[in-house]
Design a protein around this motif. Structure first.
Motif, PDB file in Angstrom:
ATOM      1  N   CYS A  26       0.827  -1.211   0.000  1.00 49.41           N
ATOM      2  CA  CYS A  26       0.000   0.000   0.000  1.00 49.41           C
ATOM      3  C   CYS A  26       0.859   1.258   0.000  1.00 49.41           C
ATOM      4  O   CYS A  26       0.367   2.342  -0.220  1.00 49.41           O
ATOM      5  CB  CYS A  26      -0.912   0.009   1.216  1.00 49.41           C
ATOM      6  N   GLN A  27       2.111   1.135   0.301  1.00 46.55           N
ATOM      7  CA  GLN A  27       3.085   2.239   0.302  1.00 46.55           C
ATOM      8  C   GLN A  27       2.973   3.187   1.486  1.00 46.55           C
ATOM      9  O   GLN A  27       3.681   4.196   1.533  1.00 46.55           O
ATOM     10  CB  GLN A  27       3.045   3.109  -0.943  1.00 46.55           C
ATOM     11  N   ALA A  28       2.080   2.907   2.436  1.00 44.39           N
ATOM     12  CA  ALA A  28       1.946   3.815   3.577  1.00 44.39           C
ATOM     13  C   ALA A  28       3.303   4.009   4.257  1.00 44.39           C
ATOM     14  O   ALA A  28       3.704   5.133   4.569  1.00 44.39           O
ATOM     15  CB  ALA A  28       0.927   3.270   4.575  1.00 44.39           C
ATOM     16  N   ALA A  30       6.299   3.739   3.050  1.00 45.61           N
ATOM     17  CA  ALA A  30       7.244   4.510   2.246  1.00 45.61           C
ATOM     18  C   ALA A  30       6.926   6.009   2.281  1.00 45.61           C
ATOM     19  O   ALA A  30       7.835   6.837   2.304  1.00 45.61           O
ATOM     20  CB  ALA A  30       7.233   4.000   0.803  1.00 45.61           C
ATOM     21  N   THR A  31       5.627   6.355   2.319  1.00 44.75           N
ATOM     22  CA  THR A  31       5.265   7.774   2.282  1.00 44.75           C
ATOM     23  C   THR A  31       5.703   8.508   3.546  1.00 44.75           C
ATOM     24  O   THR A  31       5.926   9.709   3.502  1.00 44.75           O
ATOM     25  CB  THR A  31       3.743   8.012   2.121  1.00 44.75           C
ATOM     26  N   VAL A  32       5.787   7.790   4.674  1.00 45.00           N
ATOM     27  CA  VAL A  32       6.155   8.468   5.918  1.00 45.00           C
ATOM     28  C   VAL A  32       7.622   8.294   6.283  1.00 45.00           C
ATOM     29  O   VAL A  32       8.098   8.918   7.225  1.00 45.00           O
ATOM     30  CB  VAL A  32       5.282   8.005   7.122  1.00 45.00           C
ATOM     31  N   CYS A  33       8.345   7.468   5.538  1.00 44.23           N
ATOM     32  CA  CYS A  33       9.761   7.271   5.888  1.00 44.23           C
ATOM     33  C   CYS A  33      10.522   8.572   5.656  1.00 44.23           C
ATOM     34  O   CYS A  33      10.572   9.075   4.537  1.00 44.23           O
ATOM     35  CB  CYS A  33      10.382   6.150   5.064  1.00 44.23           C
ATOM     36  N   PRO A  34      11.114   9.133   6.718  1.00 42.88           N
ATOM     37  CA  PRO A  34      11.759  10.440   6.591  1.00 42.88           C
ATOM     38  C   PRO A  34      12.989  10.421   5.681  1.00 42.88           C
ATOM     39  O   PRO A  34      13.396  11.469   5.190  1.00 42.88           O
ATOM     40  CB  PRO A  34      12.190  10.786   8.023  1.00 42.88           C
ATOM     41  N   ASN A  36      13.433   8.182   2.948  1.00 42.34           N
ATOM     42  CA  ASN A  36      13.185   7.505   1.674  1.00 42.34           C
ATOM     43  C   ASN A  36      13.928   6.169   1.589  1.00 42.34           C
ATOM     44  O   ASN A  36      14.525   5.836   0.568  1.00 42.34           O
ATOM     45  CB  ASN A  36      13.600   8.422   0.505  1.00 42.34           C
ATOM     46  N   ILE A  38      12.531   3.238   1.833  1.00 42.34           N
ATOM     47  CA  ILE A  38      11.684   2.126   1.399  1.00 42.34           C
ATOM     48  C   ILE A  38      11.365   2.245  -0.082  1.00 42.34           C
ATOM     49  O   ILE A  38      10.782   3.231  -0.531  1.00 42.34           O
ATOM     50  CB  ILE A  38      10.377   2.071   2.222  1.00 42.34           C
ATOM     51  N   THR A  57       8.967   4.935  12.345  1.00 44.69           N
ATOM     52  CA  THR A  57       7.791   5.667  11.853  1.00 44.69           C
ATOM     53  C   THR A  57       6.919   4.775  10.970  1.00 44.69           C
ATOM     54  O   THR A  57       5.687   4.784  11.065  1.00 44.69           O
ATOM     55  CB  THR A  57       8.223   6.909  11.039  1.00 44.69           C
ATOM     56  N   LYS A  60       4.216   2.341  12.615  1.00 47.64           N
ATOM     57  CA  LYS A  60       2.931   2.912  13.057  1.00 47.64           C
ATOM     58  C   LYS A  60       1.858   2.856  11.990  1.00 47.64           C
ATOM     59  O   LYS A  60       0.695   2.625  12.283  1.00 47.64           O
ATOM     60  CB  LYS A  60       3.118   4.411  13.377  1.00 47.64           C
ATOM     61  N   VAL A  61       2.219   3.148  10.750  1.00 47.87           N
ATOM     62  CA  VAL A  61       1.191   3.379   9.732  1.00 47.87           C
ATOM     63  C   VAL A  61       0.753   2.122   8.983  1.00 47.87           C
ATOM     64  O   VAL A  61      -0.225   2.160   8.236  1.00 47.87           O
ATOM     65  CB  VAL A  61       1.644   4.435   8.682  1.00 47.87           C
ATOM     66  N   CYS A  62       1.445   1.025   9.161  1.00 44.21           N
ATOM     67  CA  CYS A  62       1.119  -0.157   8.359  1.00 44.21           C
ATOM     68  C   CYS A  62      -0.277  -0.675   8.724  1.00 44.21           C
ATOM     69  O   CYS A  62      -0.535  -1.015   9.871  1.00 44.21           O
ATOM     70  CB  CYS A  62       2.154  -1.257   8.549  1.00 44.21           C
TER      71      CYS A  62
ATOM     72  N   GLN B  41      -6.720  -0.305  -4.755  1.00 46.46           N
ATOM     73  CA  GLN B  41      -6.520   0.228  -3.404  1.00 46.46           C
ATOM     74  C   GLN B  41      -7.448   1.417  -3.243  1.00 46.46           C
ATOM     75  O   GLN B  41      -7.016   2.557  -3.187  1.00 46.46           O
ATOM     76  CB  GLN B  41      -5.047   0.600  -3.213  1.00 46.46           C
ATOM     77  N   ASN B 154       2.941   8.195  -2.772  1.00 46.69           N
ATOM     78  CA  ASN B 154       4.369   8.060  -2.463  1.00 46.69           C
ATOM     79  C   ASN B 154       5.206   8.610  -3.620  1.00 46.69           C
ATOM     80  O   ASN B 154       6.158   7.992  -4.075  1.00 46.69           O
ATOM     81  CB  ASN B 154       4.677   6.576  -2.210  1.00 46.69           C
ATOM     82  N   ARG B 159       9.340  13.995  -4.074  1.00 48.00           N
ATOM     83  CA  ARG B 159      10.537  13.950  -3.222  1.00 48.00           C
ATOM     84  C   ARG B 159      11.735  14.543  -3.940  1.00 48.00           C
ATOM     85  O   ARG B 159      12.482  15.339  -3.385  1.00 48.00           O
ATOM     86  CB  ARG B 159      10.880  12.500  -2.860  1.00 48.00           C
ATOM     87  N   SER B 166       8.440  13.907   3.019  1.00 48.56           N
ATOM     88  CA  SER B 166       7.661  12.759   3.496  1.00 48.56           C
ATOM     89  C   SER B 166       6.460  13.282   4.263  1.00 48.56           C
ATOM     90  O   SER B 166       6.439  14.420   4.697  1.00 48.56           O
ATOM     91  CB  SER B 166       8.516  11.876   4.407  1.00 48.56           C
ATOM     92  N   TYR B 167       5.458  12.417   4.383  1.00 45.15           N
ATOM     93  CA  TYR B 167       4.285  12.771   5.175  1.00 45.15           C
ATOM     94  C   TYR B 167       4.539  12.425   6.631  1.00 45.15           C
ATOM     95  O   TYR B 167       5.232  11.460   6.939  1.00 45.15           O
ATOM     96  CB  TYR B 167       3.064  11.976   4.702  1.00 45.15           C
ATOM     97  N   ILE B 172      -1.525  11.124   6.832  1.00 45.54           N
ATOM     98  CA  ILE B 172      -2.121  10.128   5.937  1.00 45.54           C
ATOM     99  C   ILE B 172      -3.107   9.260   6.717  1.00 45.54           C
ATOM    100  O   ILE B 172      -3.025   9.166   7.942  1.00 45.54           O
ATOM    101  CB  ILE B 172      -1.071   9.210   5.270  1.00 45.54           C
ATOM    102  N   GLY B 223      -2.873   7.771  10.460  1.00 45.62           N
ATOM    103  CA  GLY B 223      -1.620   7.019  10.366  1.00 45.62           C
ATOM    104  C   GLY B 223      -0.875   6.941  11.691  1.00 45.62           C
ATOM    105  O   GLY B 223      -0.093   6.020  11.922  1.00 45.62           O
ATOM    106  N   VAL B 258      -5.379  -2.818   0.752  1.00 41.63           N
ATOM    107  CA  VAL B 258      -4.712  -1.894   1.663  1.00 41.63           C
ATOM    108  C   VAL B 258      -4.436  -0.605   0.911  1.00 41.63           C
ATOM    109  O   VAL B 258      -4.429  -0.596  -0.317  1.00 41.63           O
ATOM    110  CB  VAL B 258      -3.378  -2.466   2.191  1.00 41.63           C
ATOM    111  N   ALA B 260      -2.947   3.860   1.286  1.00 39.98           N
ATOM    112  CA  ALA B 260      -2.560   5.048   2.038  1.00 39.98           C
ATOM    113  C   ALA B 260      -3.150   6.261   1.348  1.00 39.98           C
ATOM    114  O   ALA B 260      -3.141   6.351   0.124  1.00 39.98           O
ATOM    115  CB  ALA B 260      -1.041   5.177   2.082  1.00 39.98           C
TER     116      ALA B 260
END
Ligand SMILES: Cc1cc2nc3c(=O)[nH]c(=O)nc-3n(C[C@H](O)[C@H](O)[C@H](O)COP(=O)(O)OP(=O)(O)OC[C@H]3O[C@@H](n4cnc5c(N)ncnc54)[C@H](O)[C@@H]3O)c2cc1C
Ligand code: SF4
Ligand code: SF4
Lengths: 72, 402
Positions: A26-28, A30-34, A36, A38, A57, A60-62, B41, B154, B159, B166-167, B172, B223, B258, B260
């Motif tokens: 779902c990439q959640a 990866a989007t929050v990894c400060p 990058n 992932i 981080t 938490k979001v998975c 998704q 993403n 980026r 990043s979020y 999210i 999130g 799943v 985001a």
């Protein structure tokens, strides 16, 4: 040594680990990894060990709880 | 001819490509997937958030069921209905939807490169001039006058250009869902939404009818919520909640999903020299409903046209591409701003107060409020003499929403 730097030292010994069987890409995470760390491909999620700081981080979001922090 | 690269073959990318082709550019769409639209998704409801069905050209083959509105359940299960006479939206099959939009773009003349993941951008004197991809195991560089990041939540283009790094977790929603068969839905042309900090903290649960006893049942939670995972919350709901027991106790899972979702509003800006962002990459998702497909398509058409024009004029500076920002924000900027503020307010409101609010609002006023418009509920709220509801009204008044 200050408590924060001890904590960050500890974190650097950790690494995010994805359970490929649970992950639905779902990439959640990866989007929050400060940093990058992932990579998302069509078929799987890849944590780059050289970039990951073990900050947690992504855990938490998975939505399915597929990520854990493991010892390096 | 001038060349535009579109990264991402989702609704944003395919609509952007068509916009750019119509305005006379050469277009290449790049996607890391080899099968566009898969995995699904999404809740697959369209036409009820942002642009209406008349403003977007929904591929007919993808339509599953007509929708007339919604039924919202407050935390204490007070329900508020909204229904139009005629269908005002649809549930669609996104596998077919995304594929058809992509096919339209290629039939209109776009080149495509599937199975190509963007790793980097190329720049000259600070202007984006192309992308580096991995394709067939090799690194390749592709050049263009304008690069468009339609690469989703993403976004690597976001980026790499610095438009969004990043979020934060709470920016999210972490989503989980099932497509279910054998559902006994009480209403087959209304979307059901359920709110409540117990069942879905910082988010909501949805049940969207898909026709033939099927439904998409899903959840988005903040999130940053650490008590349980989205999947655990949804499974708990299905087992224990009255609304689920009434309608879904015989239902069978036929797919899991799943996802985001960015819920913090659009990026501050979506253009740099030589590149721009659109769709989820730009954060063009309604902060309350989570709807993004319609915005992605309308903003995509604008992005494609502006990019093609700038490419042809050989002037692709931020100040030129800014025309895109100006045009899409004119359509939806205020709606996003207001609904983001409303979201913050709702998140701070206790469940009990939301129940009291549900008692005094109509479906119509919910529609108006989520579109960022003013509603007449102030007097009714005052009449309840409920301190917390009145305090909420005062906050809403500051936003000029009541
Ligand atoms: C669980 C869930 C439910 C939702 N429900 C609804 C709903 O009911 N209604 C609604 O309107 N919206 C809904 N949304 C939002 C909607 O799905 C998005 O807003 C919409 O998909 C955005 O389209 P897009 O084209 O911007 O991005 P996407 O559809 O995400 O497309 C991005 C594309 O870019 C590609 N890509 C990404 N990175 C790269 C790279 N580095 N290189 C090459 N290609 C890349 C991807 O493979 C993908 O094909 C939901 C979202 C979620 C997560
Ligand atoms: S632990 Fe932190 S650095 Fe490592 S992958 Fe997760 S979010 Fe990124
Ligand atoms: S957040 Fe979880 S399910 Fe989503 S891509 Fe990351 S590991 Fe996979």
């Amino acid at each position: 040594m200050s408590p924060t730097s001890t904590a960050s030292k500890k974190r650097e010994k950790k690494l995010a680990d994805v359970d490929g069987e649970l992950c639905g890409i779902c990439q959640a995470c990866a989007t929050v990894c400060p940093v990058n760390a992932i990579e998302v491909t069509e078929g799987y999620i890849l944590v780059l060990p050289e970039k990951c700081t073990g900050c947690g981080t992504c855990v938490k979001v998975c939505p399915v709880g597929a990520i854990t922090l493991i010892d390096r | 001819m001038k060349h535009v690269i579109v990264v991402g073959a989702g609704p944003a990318g395919s609509s952007t490509a068509v916009g750019a082709l119509r305005a006379g550019a050469d277009v290449t769409i790049i996607d890391r997937k080899t099968n566009v639209g898969i995995p699904v998704q999404c809740g697959e409801a369209i036409g009820k958030t942002g642009p209406g069905v008349a403003e977007i050209d929904i591929p007919e083959e993808s339509i599953r069921a007509p929708l007339r509105g919604f039924r919202l359940f407050s935390p204490g299960q007070i329900s508020v209905d909204y229904a139009t006479k005629e269908p005002s939206g649809f549930t669609i099959d996104r596998r077919i939807f995304d594929k058809e939009l992509f096919a339209r773009a290629t039939e209109a003349g776009a080149d495509s490169l599937l199975g190509a993941r963007v790793l980097d951008i190329t720049q000259e004197n600070g202007t984006v001039t192309g992308v580096v991809v991995r394709h067939d195991g090799k690194r390749k560089t592709l050049k263009a006058e304008v690069v468009i990041g339609a690469d989703g939540v993403n976004s690597q283009i976001a980026r790499l250009t610095g438009l969004r790094k990043s979020y934060k977790p709470d920016d999210i929603d972490s989503c989980f869902g099932y497509e279910m068969a054998n559902c006994d839905l009480e209403v087959t042309d209304l979307m059901e939404f359920l709110l409540g900090s117990e069942i879905s903290p910082r988010g909501y649960i949805w049940i969207f009818p898909k026709g033939e006893g099927r439904a998409n049942v899903g959840i988005g939670i903040g999130g940053g919520v650490e008590t349980k995972t989205a999947k655990e919350y949804l499974d708990h709901f299905l087992k224990h909640h009255d609304v689920a027991k009434r309608q879904l106790s015989n239902a069978k899972v036929i797919e899991t999903r799943v996802g985001a979702l960015p819920v913090c509003g659009p990026n501050k800006t979506n253009v740099v020299d030589g590149a721009l962002l659109v769709g989820d990459a730009a954060g063009q998702v309604h902060p309350i409903t989570g709807g993004g497909m319609g915005y992605a398509m309308v903003c995509g058409s604008i992005a494609g046209r502006v990019a093609a024009k700038c490419a042809q004029n050989e002037s692709v500076k931020t100040s030129d591409l800014q025309q895109y920002e100006k045009e899409w924000r004119k359509l939806y900027g205020a709606e996003f701003d207001q609904s983001l503020k409303l979201r913050e307010l709702i998140l701070q409101t206790e469940d009990k107060t939301l129940d009291k609010l549900a008692n005094i609002v109509t479906g119509e006023s919910i529609v108006q409020m989520t579109a960022g418009k003013k509603v007449k509920i102030f007097m009714r709220a005052m009449a309840t003499k409920d301190g917390k509801l009145i305090a909420l009204m005062r906050e809403l008044r500051k936003l000029r929403m009541v």
